[in-house]
Scaffold this motif. Structure first.
Motif, PDB file in Angstrom:
ATOM      1  N   GLU A  26       0.829  -1.205   0.000  1.00  0.00           N
ATOM      2  CA  GLU A  26       0.000   0.000   0.000  1.00  0.00           C
ATOM      3  C   GLU A  26       0.862   1.252   0.000  1.00  0.00           C
ATOM      4  O   GLU A  26       2.014   1.230   0.429  1.00  0.00           O
ATOM      5  N   ILE A  27       0.259   2.311  -0.510  1.00  0.00           N
ATOM      6  CA  ILE A  27       0.885   3.632  -0.495  1.00  0.00           C
ATOM      7  C   ILE A  27      -0.094   4.571   0.194  1.00  0.00           C
ATOM      8  O   ILE A  27      -1.255   4.684  -0.213  1.00  0.00           O
ATOM      9  N   GLU A  28       0.382   5.228   1.238  1.00  0.00           N
ATOM     10  CA  GLU A  28      -0.435   6.177   1.990  1.00  0.00           C
ATOM     11  C   GLU A  28       0.088   7.583   1.713  1.00  0.00           C
ATOM     12  O   GLU A  28       1.297   7.793   1.672  1.00  0.00           O
ATOM     13  N   PHE A  29      -0.811   8.536   1.530  1.00  0.00           N
ATOM     14  CA  PHE A  29      -0.418   9.895   1.188  1.00  0.00           C
ATOM     15  C   PHE A  29      -1.333  10.895   1.889  1.00  0.00           C
ATOM     16  O   PHE A  29      -2.496  10.590   2.172  1.00  0.00           O
ATOM     17  N   PRO A  30      -0.833  12.092   2.188  1.00  0.00           N
ATOM     18  CA  PRO A  30      -1.652  13.096   2.880  1.00  0.00           C
ATOM     19  C   PRO A  30      -2.704  13.697   1.961  1.00  0.00           C
ATOM     20  O   PRO A  30      -2.464  13.927   0.779  1.00  0.00           O
ATOM     21  N   PHE A  85      -8.721   1.339  -2.698  1.00  0.00           N
ATOM     22  CA  PHE A  85      -8.394   2.703  -2.287  1.00  0.00           C
ATOM     23  C   PHE A  85      -9.182   3.005  -1.019  1.00  0.00           C
ATOM     24  O   PHE A  85     -10.130   2.291  -0.678  1.00  0.00           O
ATOM     25  N   GLY A  86      -8.779   4.054  -0.334  1.00  0.00           N
ATOM     26  CA  GLY A  86      -9.507   4.403   0.870  1.00  0.00           C
ATOM     27  C   GLY A  86      -9.024   5.686   1.495  1.00  0.00           C
ATOM     28  O   GLY A  86      -8.141   6.378   0.971  1.00  0.00           O
ATOM     29  N   PHE A  87      -9.639   5.984   2.645  1.00  0.00           N
ATOM     30  CA  PHE A  87      -9.308   7.172   3.428  1.00  0.00           C
ATOM     31  C   PHE A  87      -9.069   6.737   4.865  1.00  0.00           C
ATOM     32  O   PHE A  87      -9.763   5.862   5.375  1.00  0.00           O
ATOM     33  N   ARG A  88      -8.111   7.356   5.491  1.00  0.00           N
ATOM     34  CA  ARG A  88      -7.815   7.084   6.891  1.00  0.00           C
ATOM     35  C   ARG A  88      -7.825   8.392   7.641  1.00  0.00           C
ATOM     36  O   ARG A  88      -7.234   9.374   7.220  1.00  0.00           O
TER      37      ARG A  88
END
Length: 123
Positions: A26-30, A85-88
């Motif tokens: 996974e890749i997490e981004f602001p 995809f998603g939001f955290r």
């Protein structure tokens, strides 16, 4: 339940396993960094396997094609793969995760898109 009625009841259902293989990237981004909202894109891959013949073979419907017999060792089965995809949101009560996964290939009875809501970290 008799063995014959049990065979009929289980026909068409996949029975789980005693081993599993799972992979995730996974890749997490602001997105809105000041309030703790981040986006994520990911891919998952995995499968379960039944290597103890007694677990499934006692329940196996009669007349199973030997070439498709799940009791032969399931390491050759194709793994399930999905892209998502998603939001955290790192909220005051803890991490909240809103994620959607889309399988590359759906099996009969599976949904074309899956939503998951989680409170807390993944692991």
């Amino acid at each position: 339940m008799t063995e014959q009625s049990q065979d009929s009841a289980l026909r068409g259902f996949l029975i789980g396993g005693n081993m599993q293989v799972i992979g995730n990237a996974e890749i997490e981004f602001p997105i809105f960094d000041k309030v703790g909202i981040r986006g994520v894109v990911f891919t998952d891959v995995g499968n379960s396997f039944n290597l103890e013949k007694d677990q499934y073979c006692k329940l196996r419907p009669t007349g199973v094609d030997p070439s498709k017999d799940p009791c032969r060792g399931r390491w050759t089965c194709r793994p399930t793969r999905e892209l998502g995809f998603g939001f955290r949101w790192f909220s005051p009560i803890g991490p909240l995760r809103f994620e959607w996964g889309v399988p590359f290939r759906t099996l009969p009875g599976e949904q074309p898109i899956v939503f998951e809501f989680t409170i807390g970290n993944f692991f």
